[in-house]
Design an enzyme around this catalytic site. Structure first.
Site, PDB file in Angstrom:
ATOM      1  N   LYS A  22       1.194  -1.431  -0.061  1.00 12.28           N
ATOM      2  CA  LYS A  22      -0.059   0.076  -0.242  1.00 12.28           C
ATOM      3  C   LYS A  22       0.745   1.083  -0.344  1.00 12.28           C
ATOM      4  O   LYS A  22       0.674   2.134  -0.690  1.00 12.28           O
ATOM      5  CB  LYS A  22      -1.089  -0.200   1.465  1.00 12.28           C
ATOM      6  CG  LYS A  22      -1.283   1.538   1.650  1.00 12.28           C
ATOM      7  CD  LYS A  22      -2.101   1.180   2.552  1.00 12.28           C
ATOM      8  CE  LYS A  22      -1.471   2.145   4.091  1.00 12.28           C
ATOM      9  NZ  LYS A  22      -1.452   3.016   4.039  1.00 12.28           N
ATOM     10  N   ASN A  23       1.827   1.570   0.858  1.00 17.40           N
ATOM     11  CA  ASN A  23       2.682   2.065   1.046  1.00 17.40           C
ATOM     12  C   ASN A  23       3.422   2.578  -0.564  1.00 17.40           C
ATOM     13  O   ASN A  23       4.903   3.671  -0.021  1.00 17.40           O
ATOM     14  CB  ASN A  23       3.342   2.868   2.356  1.00 17.40           C
ATOM     15  CG  ASN A  23       2.136   2.612   3.761  1.00 17.40           C
ATOM     16  OD1 ASN A  23       0.816   3.406   3.296  1.00 17.40           O
ATOM     17  ND2 ASN A  23       2.639   2.592   5.106  1.00 17.40           N
TER      18      ASN A  23
HETATM   19  C1  EPZ Z   1       4.603   6.971   5.796  1.00 18.02           C
HETATM   20  O1  EPZ Z   1       3.087   7.946   7.064  1.00 18.02           O
HETATM   21  C2  EPZ Z   1       2.999   6.108   6.380  1.00 18.02           C
HETATM   22  N1  EPZ Z   1       1.834   6.476   5.101  1.00 18.02           N
HETATM   23  C3  EPZ Z   1       2.663   5.254   7.766  1.00 18.02           C
HETATM   24  O2  EPZ Z   1       1.496   4.148   7.417  1.00 18.02           O
HETATM   25  C4  EPZ Z   1       3.650   5.020   8.671  1.00 18.02           C
HETATM   26  O3  EPZ Z   1       3.092   4.576  10.177  1.00 18.02           O
HETATM   27  C5  EPZ Z   1       4.798   6.105   8.671  1.00 18.02           C
HETATM   28  O4  EPZ Z   1       4.880   6.389   7.055  1.00 18.02           O
HETATM   29  C6  EPZ Z   1       6.278   6.103   9.418  1.00 18.02           C
HETATM   30  O5  EPZ Z   1       6.610   4.823   8.354  1.00 18.02           O
HETATM   31  C7  EPZ Z   1       1.999   6.065   3.891  1.00 18.02           C
HETATM   32  O6  EPZ Z   1       3.382   6.225   3.265  1.00 18.02           O
HETATM   33  C8  EPZ Z   1       0.567   6.209   2.850  1.00 18.02           C
HETATM   34  P1  EPZ Z   1       5.897  10.291   8.234  1.00 18.02           P
HETATM   35  P2  EPZ Z   1       3.436   9.664   7.104  1.00 18.02           P
HETATM   36  O7  EPZ Z   1       5.592  11.768   7.378  1.00 18.02           O
HETATM   37  O8  EPZ Z   1       4.421   9.889   5.289  1.00 18.02           O
HETATM   38  C9  EPZ Z   1       6.152  13.381  11.392  1.00 18.02           C
HETATM   39  C10 EPZ Z   1      -0.285   2.603   7.675  1.00 18.02           C
HETATM   40  O9  EPZ Z   1      -0.238   2.807   8.403  1.00 18.02           O
HETATM   41  N2  EPZ Z   1       6.201  14.734  11.224  1.00 18.02           N
HETATM   42  O10 EPZ Z   1       7.291   9.555   8.135  1.00 18.02           O
HETATM   43  O11 EPZ Z   1       2.814  10.188   7.211  1.00 18.02           O
HETATM   44  C11 EPZ Z   1       4.768  12.613  11.849  1.00 18.02           C
HETATM   45  O12 EPZ Z   1       3.978  13.671  12.668  1.00 18.02           O
HETATM   46  C12 EPZ Z   1       0.596   4.303   8.198  1.00 18.02           C
HETATM   47  O13 EPZ Z   1       0.449   2.179   6.691  1.00 18.02           O
HETATM   48  C13 EPZ Z   1       6.029  16.310  11.189  1.00 18.02           C
HETATM   49  O14 EPZ Z   1       6.251  16.229  11.977  1.00 18.02           O
HETATM   50  O15 EPZ Z   1       4.615   9.280   8.091  1.00 18.02           O
HETATM   51  C14 EPZ Z   1       5.137  11.882  12.521  1.00 18.02           C
HETATM   52  O16 EPZ Z   1       5.735  11.883  14.127  1.00 18.02           O
HETATM   53  C15 EPZ Z   1       0.196   5.504   8.858  1.00 18.02           C
HETATM   54  N3  EPZ Z   1       6.179  16.525   9.874  1.00 18.02           N
HETATM   55  C16 EPZ Z   1       6.547  11.274  12.452  1.00 18.02           C
HETATM   56  O17 EPZ Z   1       7.117  12.524  11.720  1.00 18.02           O
HETATM   57  C17 EPZ Z   1       5.619  16.598   8.593  1.00 18.02           C
HETATM   58  O18 EPZ Z   1       5.436  16.933   7.705  1.00 18.02           O
HETATM   59  C18 EPZ Z   1       7.105   9.953  11.076  1.00 18.02           C
HETATM   60  O19 EPZ Z   1       5.669  10.650   9.659  1.00 18.02           O
HETATM   61  C19 EPZ Z   1       5.847  15.211   8.207  1.00 18.02           C
HETATM   62  C20 EPZ Z   1       6.014  13.815   9.387  1.00 18.02           C
END
Ligand code: EPZ
Length: 426
Positions: A22-23
């Site tokens: 999916k991701n």
């Molecule tokens: C991706 O989400 C995945 N989703 C998530 O999978 C996964 O849990 C996550 O990466 C971490 O591996 C998809 O790929 C569609 P991040 P993403 O940006 O990109 C903070 C599932 O269950 N952050 O790496 O949203 C954020 O709040 C889903 O399949 C900021 O602060 O994750 C988090 O604490 C859930 N500012 C951390 O970074 C930003 O601009 C990691 O988020 C972006 C993120």
């Protein structure tokens, strides 16, 4: 609304095919916006999140069609640059369209994203990256407006290795003349898959999976045929299910290199695991011993997406376990539901201590997010009696035909309308 009705205590034996990730598919679908031609994606499960992304692409003017399990996307004639709130709020990956729309059409208007409610999930790192490439960004009334007329290649330093921000900036930089380098990028396998997909369409990207990604600007991209990598989180979910239920399962298409952190933990539970280049076999002959502790981290650390399934395993393991969630500040919503099933879990400040029990018991529980819902299914598979898992549309976001795959391994699980009477199945 639909639920899963599960009767617990069956072993799992047999083999299942692991679906495309999916991701990986979600950013690849966003990347199609960059491509002036037809993309033929093979073996695409109809995850709810994939369907949501196809609706966004259709809104932008893309031609979308399905040929069995293959998805055909043609973004040659885009006629919009906006993603409205009602489409954006359905998935987190809607924000992944910001970079490619800006790169291709030089302007974008994209509403704030949705996605699983596992924390605040801000987009500041995405927006900082766009600005470092010369994009004018206005954040107003729940929408992000961009002006990409003055885009320029540059070095981009991410304050945190955000998966989505890395993907957004990779896609934004594809047409920026010169070399863009992304420092402190996410290193997940899905980032490497996006690089491989874009390069197959004519992009010049290197370094994905490492600590600097380099993007050489090109003039345009052509279509291609592509199959995304297998889903390491689906594979991990089945491995954990096998460890909990006992028996011997074979996961066809699973890539063990993508699940090293999990496999290391499962080996502590006395499961026997054999890894091949295109499958993983797990055998569990006794009640699992505790894996002791898990701390979620960015790849290649322990994946936050398997934190909830691991908590279900901890609830029935022999001994105490500690789980620390470091990525998302609200990713313990499944704990309350596991307590209803007899789990012995104490949580404070992002850390849970679980005392494993010989037995947990079926109950009526509710999915609160995709992976939390999966953990409740796993708990239902080992619970005494029956379990109803409600709101399974969350689970359908990232698992396709989960109940069919588990049934083929010997589980007793059915998809029912939530209002159906349960004694039909007793
Ligand atoms: C991706 O989400 C995945 N989703 C998530 O999978 C996964 O849990 C996550 O990466 C971490 O591996 C998809 O790929 C569609 P991040 P993403 O940006 O990109 C903070 C599932 O269950 N952050 O790496 O949203 C954020 O709040 C889903 O399949 C900021 O602060 O994750 C988090 O604490 C859930 N500012 C951390 O970074 C930003 O601009 C990691 O988020 C972006 C993120």
């Amino acid at each position: 609304m639909e639920s899963f009705y599960i009767v617990g205590r069956n072993q799992l034996n047999g083999s299942v095919k692991i679906d495309s990730a999916k991701n990986a598919l979600l950013p690849i679908l966003a990347a199609c916006i960059l491509i002036n031609g037809e993309v033929y994606l093979k073996d695409v499960p109809k995850y709810n999140d994939v369907v949501a992304m196809t609706k966004i692409l259709t809104h932008l003017g893309a031609k979308i069609s399905w040929n069995d399990d293959n998805l055909i996307v043609n973004c040659a004639c885009l006629d919009a640059c906006d993603v409205p709130d009602e489409l954006a709020r359905v998935v987190r990956s809607s924000i992944f369209t910001l970079g490619p729309i800006t790169a291709r059409l030089k302007k974008a208007k994209v509403a704030y994203p949705g996605g699983c409610d596992i924390g605040l999930r801000p987009i500041d790192i995405h927006l900082a990256g766009l600005r470092q490439l010369g994009i004018k960004v206005i954040d107003k009334n729940g929408y992000i407006y961009t002006d990409g007329e003055k885009i320029s290649s540059n070095d981009v330093m991410l304050s945190f290795p955000s998966v989505g921000a890395t993907e957004n900036i990779m896609m934004l930089a594809v047409f920026a003349k010169g070399q863009t380098r992304i420092f402190n990028p996410a290193r997940e396998p899905e980032i490497v898959d996006l690089q491989n997909f874009l390069n197959k369409c004519g992009a010049k990207i290197s370094g994905a999976g490492g600590n600097v990604i380099s993007v050489e600007g090109v003039n345009d991209l052509h279509g291609c045929e592509y199959k995304a990598i297998s889903d390491r989180i689906e594979a991990g979910t089945f491995l954990i299910a096998g460890a909990m239920c006992g028996g011997e399962i074979e996961l066809d298409g699973a890539v063990s290199n993508h699940n090293q952190a999990l496999l290391t933990k499962l080996e502590k539970t006395t499961c026997k695991i054999k890894c091949y280049n295109d499958k993983i076999i797990l055998k569990s002959i006794r009640r699992p011993k505790s894996f002791l502790e898990v701390e979620t981290a960015v790849y290649p650390g322990f994946p936050t997406d398997l934190q909830a399934p691991m908590m279900a395993l901890a609830c029935v393991s022999d001994g105490y376990s500690m789980i620390c969630e470091n990525l998302f500040e609200a990713r313990f919503k499944h704990v309350g539901e596991l307590l209803k099933m007899g789990g012995d879990i104490r949580c404070k400040n992002g850390i849970c201590i679980i005392c494993g029990k010989k037995k947990i018991y079926g109950a009526d529980v509710e999915s609160t997010d995709l992976r939390g819902g999966a953990s409740l299914v796993l708990a239902g598979l080992v619970a005494e009696g029956y379990t109803t898992v409600k709101n399974i549309e969350f689970i359908d976001r990232g698992y396709f035909h989960l109940e069919d795959k588990l049934s083929s391994l010997g589980a007793s699980i059915k998809r029912i309308k939530s209002e159906e009477r349960l004694d039909n199945y007793n």
